[in-house]
Scaffold this motif. Structure first.
Motif, PDB file in Angstrom:
ATOM      1  N   SER A  75       0.823  -1.224   0.000  1.00 22.39           N
ATOM      2  CA  SER A  75       0.000   0.000   0.000  1.00 22.39           C
ATOM      3  C   SER A  75       0.852   1.268   0.000  1.00 22.39           C
ATOM      4  CB  SER A  75      -0.996   0.004   1.168  1.00 22.39           C
ATOM      5  OG  SER A  75      -0.310   0.003   2.390  1.00 22.39           O
ATOM      6  N   ALA A  76       2.141   1.125   0.337  1.00 21.77           N
ATOM      7  CA  ALA A  76       3.044   2.282   0.289  1.00 21.77           C
ATOM      8  C   ALA A  76       3.216   2.812  -1.135  1.00 21.77           C
ATOM      9  CB  ALA A  76       4.404   1.906   0.866  1.00 21.77           C
ATOM     10  N   ILE A  78       0.836   3.485  -3.079  1.00 19.63           N
ATOM     11  CA  ILE A  78      -0.255   4.414  -3.369  1.00 19.63           C
ATOM     12  C   ILE A  78       0.131   5.773  -2.782  1.00 19.63           C
ATOM     13  CG2 ILE A  78      -2.717   4.904  -3.008  1.00 19.63           C
ATOM     14  CD1 ILE A  78      -2.895   1.686  -2.851  1.00 19.63           C
ATOM     15  N   VAL A  79       0.543   6.675  -3.654  1.00 21.78           N
ATOM     16  CA  VAL A  79       1.114   7.948  -3.188  1.00 21.78           C
ATOM     17  C   VAL A  79       0.109   9.097  -3.175  1.00 21.78           C
ATOM     18  CG1 VAL A  79       3.497   7.338  -3.747  1.00 21.78           C
ATOM     19  CG2 VAL A  79       2.054   8.402  -5.513  1.00 21.78           C
ATOM     20  N   ASP A  80      -1.040   8.870  -3.784  1.00 23.06           N
ATOM     21  CA  ASP A  80      -2.052   9.921  -3.871  1.00 23.06           C
ATOM     22  C   ASP A  80      -3.393   9.226  -4.107  1.00 23.06           C
ATOM     23  OD1 ASP A  80      -3.739  12.044  -4.761  1.00 23.06           O
ATOM     24  OD2 ASP A  80      -2.070  13.077  -5.737  1.00 23.06           O
ATOM     25  N   TYR A  81      -4.370   9.539  -3.288  1.00 23.25           N
ATOM     26  CA  TYR A  81      -5.691   8.908  -3.441  1.00 23.25           C
ATOM     27  C   TYR A  81      -6.765   9.907  -3.066  1.00 23.25           C
ATOM     28  CZ  TYR A  81      -9.600   5.647  -2.439  1.00 23.25           C
ATOM     29  OH  TYR A  81     -10.820   4.995  -2.412  1.00 23.25           O
ATOM     30  N   GLY A  82      -7.681  10.153  -3.984  1.00 22.71           N
ATOM     31  CA  GLY A  82      -8.752  11.101  -3.715  1.00 22.71           C
ATOM     32  C   GLY A  82     -10.077  10.643  -4.290  1.00 22.71           C
TER      33      GLY A  82
END
Lengths: 138, 147
Positions: A75-76, A78-82
């Motif tokens: 999961s590291a 995933i640097v940006d989630y919106g």
């Protein structure tokens, strides 16, 4: 783990169904610290004009990224989630609300080796999240 | 209601929050992650010092900062009329168990739209070395009296 060079725009990376019960809402309230009673009390939900007890938007957001995290293998990455919250998920007192989460490659940033994964989360035939996008560093 | 004057306001730094391994596992289970996601062995295999938080975990820290806004008389934020509009997390580095985090919230904008107010908050999350690790961006919609 996925290889950046093997990805294609439009490619589906995950599609999975999840059952949300009242039990799930209580568990998420405890884990997140969000004890707003509209997520577990019918009388309060009704008194503020809601169609019923709703899943926390943040629960739907949190579940929707899980198949992407599984696909990424860490999961590291995933640097940006919106997301935008566009429709509520009503959870019945007994039984469950079923949501379906499907994710596909939306864009590729070749310079940064990042893939944008576009997520569609649906409940009773309509999408409940808008512009749900995660950037995955590969 | 919300007071539009709070646009640009910065709230004080929150007290340190220690990210716990079992809290991460509890959050993973609550967001329906596969049991393997809580494996310390695989986190270490991926080069991390401990378990990595799931992507939406920083909402826990954001809540601590948001509490300051709710308690701020100047903000006049009527929480009973609040709906979550959108949410985003932008990471500078992964957050792992053992990290001690503080946060600082600022009000990025307050907009009026058809009787409703939309308030966007930026919550910057720092580690013990005061390095920025993640920014949580949240928009709340405050429904107007007639909406």
């Amino acid at each position: 783990m996925p290889k950046f060079t093997e990805l294609e725009i439009g490619q589906e990376v995950a599609c999975q169904k999840y059952q949300i019960t009242r039990d799930s809402l209580v568990r998420y309230a405890g884990a997140s610290g969000d004890f707003n009673p509209i997520h577990y009390r019918d009388d309060i939900a009704q008194s503020v004009g809601l169609p019923g007890v709703l899943a926390h938007g943040m629960l739907t957001m949190g579940i929707s990224i899980q198949p992407v995290a599984d696909w990424a293998g860490d999961s590291a990455k995933i640097v940006d989630y919106g997301v935008r919250f566009t429709k509520p998920v009503v959870v019945p007192a007994s039984g469950s609300a079923e949501i379906e989460v499907c994710a596909k490659v939306g864009a590729l940033d070749e310079e940064a080796n990042k893939a944008r994964i576009d997520i569609t989360t649906s409940f009773e035939g309509s999408t409940v999240l808008g512009k749900a996008q995660a950037w995955v560093q590969l | 209601m919300v007071n539009p004057q709070i646009e640009g306001k910065r709230y004080p730094r929150t007290a340190p929050y220690l990210v716990g391994r079992e809290k991460i596992r509890e959050f993973l289970a609550a967001t329906m992650a596969k049991p393997a996601a809580g494996s310390l062995e695989s986190a270490k295999g991926n080069g991390h010092s401990d378990l990595v938080v799931p992507p939406t975990f920083p909402v826990v820290i954001q809540e601590h900062s948001l509490k300051l806004v709710i308690e701020d008389a100047e903000a006049q934020l009527d929480f009973s009329r609040v709906v979550h509009g959108d949410q985003r997390f932008v990471y500078q580095r992964p957050i792992v168990a053992g990290d001690e985090l503080t946060s600082e919230l600022s009000v990025a904008s307050v907009k009026s739209l058809g009787g409703n107010h939309m308030v966007t908050f930026n919550t910057e999350i720092f580690d013990a070395a005061n390095e920025l690790v993640c920014t949580a961006i949240s928009t709340l919609v405050v429904r107007g009296e007639n909406a």
